[in-house]
Design a protein around this motif. Structure first.
Motif: not given
Length: 375
Positions: A157-172
């Motif tokens: 949960d912490s990793f996704i909140n800090d590093n993943i955004s809605d606009g990212m591709s699956d590769l990103d």
């Protein structure tokens, strides 16, 4: 002389003969009944497997394994399977073929065995990973006493909140997860050696071997909705585990363990084994391909997608400067037969104190990774 003409001796002989024939008839009758019942049983079992359960029939170990893995991923605690052409020894060793981060087979029982058909009941032991992923995806409560699952969930949960955004591709997303695990996990064994083979070791204890890297990557990508599998095979060093991932409708191999340098180099990352095809990976890895996806595409190979590919060393010398300043790690794939590279020209491109580099032969190309020590 008295001549014996009584009937008893003859009757005795006749009676003995008659009794013997009667016993044989009874035995033949019993045998006939047994044969008929056996044929009826064979017929009933044939009818059971080929008609009644034909829609549920799994043909061979590949289909059986896939069904078991799917049921564990669905959270089933047990399952009944009707299979053909599966050896009893493979049922006994089913955990050898299952590469699920969600659990393992705890017990099994063969209910019916006839010819090439088996009816098998399996009971599963679901893992900490299962509860952590279900919590993230569905909001399902983790059992109160499962502290490890809660810790895994908190890291995800912490990793996704800090590093993943809605606009990212699956590769990103893939590269973000790859880099996080490689940067934060050291290859080796924590105090409890068993933890080295788990996502708990990689994500919570920050120390694991290849199984932990593969499990950690799998469960985070699953939480992000990207299809991913775990592969178990081997290299010259022994048993090994890595991942396969679906991007753009095609499947690719990803080996985080082999992208984590020994000794550990922390944030000095490399991406040699991000999205390679089978023909490249099988130069150093081997696995039972029938159990896994075919990875034949190269479109999402890290170096192709980042435009870090060069047709010759001369092109590399001209183009690598683009990466200068953005990172202290320079990576590129060079399509050349050269075995050695003179990288002294890099000192002309900045305030560089020293360089360290590795060259990895990937068959059709060489991956050159340069670590810059700046002044």
């Amino acid at each position: 002389m008295i001549k014996y003409t009584g009937g008893s001796p003859q009757q005795s002989r006749d009676g003995g003969l008659t009794g013997s024939l009667g016993t044989k008839k009874k035995i033949l009758g019993v045998i006939s009944i047994v044969v008929v019942l056996s044929l009826m049983m064979v017929g009933v079992r044939w009818l059971f497997f080929n008609v009644i359960k034909s829609s549920q029939m799994l043909d061979g170990l590949v289909e059986f394994r896939a069904a078991v893995v799917q049921d564990m991923e669905d959270g089933d605690e047990s399952g009944m399977y009707y299979v053909s052409n599966v050896a009893k020894s493979d049922v006994h060793n089913i955990n050898k073929y299952i590469d699920s981060a969600y659990g393992s087979v705890d017990t099994y029982r063969i209910i019916i065995e006839t010819g090439r058909y088996l009816a098998i009941q399996l009971n599963y032991e679901l893992s900490d990973n299962y509860y952590a992923v279900r919590k993230y995806i569905e909001g399902t409560d983790i059992p109160e006493d499962n502290i490890r699952a809660k810790q895994i969930y908190e890291v995800i949960d912490s990793f996704i909140n800090d590093n993943i955004s809605d606009g990212m591709s699956d590769l990103d997303k893939e590269i973000a997860v790859h880099d996080y695990i490689v940067e934060n996990c050291v290859y080796g064994y924590p105090d409890n050696n068993d933890d080295a083979y788990t996502a708990y070791g990689a994500l919570v204890l920050h120390q694991s071997v290849c199984d932990g890297y593969a499990e950690a990557f799998f469960i985070i990508m699953s939480c992000l909705g990207v299809k991913c599998d775990i592969v178990v095979g081997s290299t010259e060093e022994g048993l090994h585990a890595w991942n396969q991932i679906e991007l753009g409708g095609e499947w690719y191999n990803v080996d985080l363990t082999w992208d984590d340098s020994l000794p550990d180099m922390g944030s000095y990352l490399k991406h040699t084994y991000v999205n390679v095809d089978d023909s490249t990976l099988e130069l150093t890895h081997s696995w039972e391909k029938q159990f896994y996806r075919e990875c034949a595409d190269t479109a999402y190979n890290f170096y192709k997608k980042r435009f870090y590919t060069y047709d010759s060393f001369d092109e590399y010398k001209k183009g690598i400067r683009i990466q200068m300043g953005g990172s202290n790690v320079l990576e590129a794939a060079i399509y050349t037969d050269d075995e050695t590279f003179d990288l002294s020209f890099l000192y002309n491109y900045g305030n560089i104190r020293s360089i360290n580099y590795v060259v990895e032969d990937m068959g059709g190309y060489k991956v050159v990774v340069v670590y810059l020590n700046m002044k």
